[in-house]
Write an enzyme that holds these catalytic residues in place. Structure first.
Site, PDB file in Angstrom:
ATOM      1  N   PHE A  17       0.825  -1.203   0.000  1.00 32.67           N
ATOM      2  CA  PHE A  17       0.000   0.000   0.000  1.00 32.67           C
ATOM      3  C   PHE A  17       0.862   1.256   0.000  1.00 32.67           C
ATOM      4  CE2 PHE A  17      -3.264  -2.841   1.817  1.00 32.67           C
ATOM      5  CZ  PHE A  17      -4.406  -2.411   1.145  1.00 32.67           C
ATOM      6  N   ASP A  18       0.467   2.218  -0.814  1.00 31.61           N
ATOM      7  CA  ASP A  18       0.947   3.587  -0.684  1.00 31.61           C
ATOM      8  C   ASP A  18       0.276   4.166   0.569  1.00 31.61           C
ATOM      9  OD1 ASP A  18       1.988   6.201  -1.445  1.00 31.61           O
ATOM     10  OD2 ASP A  18      -0.058   6.653  -2.100  1.00 31.61           O
ATOM     11  N   LEU A  19       0.766   5.290   1.062  1.00 31.35           N
ATOM     12  CA  LEU A  19       0.186   5.885   2.268  1.00 31.35           C
ATOM     13  C   LEU A  19      -0.653   7.121   1.941  1.00 31.35           C
ATOM     14  CD1 LEU A  19      -0.095   5.914   5.346  1.00 31.35           C
ATOM     15  CD2 LEU A  19       2.082   7.192   5.448  1.00 31.35           C
ATOM     16  N   ASP A  20       0.001   8.222   1.558  1.00 34.44           N
ATOM     17  CA  ASP A  20      -0.703   9.480   1.306  1.00 34.44           C
ATOM     18  C   ASP A  20      -1.623   9.357   0.095  1.00 34.44           C
ATOM     19  OD1 ASP A  20       0.654  10.866   3.388  1.00 34.44           O
ATOM     20  OD2 ASP A  20       2.398  11.087   2.090  1.00 34.44           O
ATOM     21  N   VAL A 176      -1.179  -1.061  -4.316  1.00 32.73           N
ATOM     22  CA  VAL A 176      -2.382  -0.225  -4.291  1.00 32.73           C
ATOM     23  C   VAL A 176      -1.926   1.216  -4.072  1.00 32.73           C
ATOM     24  CG1 VAL A 176      -4.589   0.257  -3.189  1.00 32.73           C
ATOM     25  CG2 VAL A 176      -3.755  -2.105  -3.335  1.00 32.73           C
TER      26      VAL A 176
END
Length: 230
Positions: A17-20, A176
């Site tokens: 997963f990406d965060l921002d 994602v």
């Protein structure tokens, strides 16, 4: 939901997963901190809408490309920015609705999850800790503090290596994210990407993604195979 590849329906061995813009709605804090930074260093202050383009990629790189900063100027601005972001990372930030439930589902189903963000690792950990998300992640991957590892391809490679060290099967990974940086960085590591529409990217940035989803329920259906209500 838009599908570009029938393989999107396959079973994933792990999820990155990406965060921002993917897990957290951090744009208000990031853009405000950038405005404070430009004011502090005596540069023209951009609008929040204009500064949305800064959310996602490594900041020092963006400053060099968009503001024509020298390497030294970009690093100086980065230090100033981090001072303002120390508070805004937590105060002007929120977990997108449904994300916690999705992470709970992945954990319950035994799907290993890693974070792969261009945000410095210490700040990424602080955000996850603040929102009580840390326990859902098998490995937390981020940029190095000096941004020598900040390019998304490098971060994705780092996250995959971290999962391998944890004994995770990375033969069928999926990324994602919400920006084309996520797609490009994942593709550089032969990892397919699912794009989320609730983030900060434009529709054009989905080129190269295997699917685009507009809800967490749709994303859940592609990650764990649960049906989405019509």
């Amino acid at each position: 939901m838009s599908l570009q590849n029938p393989e999107v329906a396959r079973s994933w061995s792990c999820v990155l997963f990406d965060l921002d813009g993917t897990l957290t709605d951090s744009a208000p804090g990031i853009t405000h901190s950038l405005q404070q930074t430009f004011a502090e260093i005596g540069r023209p202050i951009h609008s929040e809408d204009e500064l949305l383009a800064y959310v996602g990629p490594p900041l020092a790189t963006t400053l060099r490309e968009r503001e024509d900063f020298t390497e030294a100027e970009a690093l100086q601005a980065l230090e100033v920015y981090r001072g303002f972001a120390e508070e805004s990372d937590l105060v002007d930030n929120a977990v997108f609705p449904g994300v916690i439930g999705l992470l709970q589902t992945l954990k319950a189903d035994g799907v290993p999850v890693a974070l792969a963000t261009s945000k410095p690792l210490s700040r990424a950990r602080r955000v996850l800790d603040h929102f009580k998300l840390t326990d859902y992640f098998t490995f937390i991957g981020g940029a190095s503090e000096d941004e020598s590892r900040a390019d998304k391809a490098e971060v994705v490679a780092y996250a995959l290596a971290g999962l391998v060290e944890q004994g995770v099967d990375v033969s069928r990974p999926v990324m994602v994210g919400d920006r084309f940086y996520d797609v490009e960085g994942a593709n550089a590591n032969d990892v397919p990407t699912i794009m989320v529409e609730w983030g900060y990217g434009s529709p054009a940035e989905a080129k190269g993604a295997i699917a685009v989803v507009h809800s967490v329920d749709q994303l859940r259906s592609l990650l764990v195979g649960q049906a989405v209500a019509a």
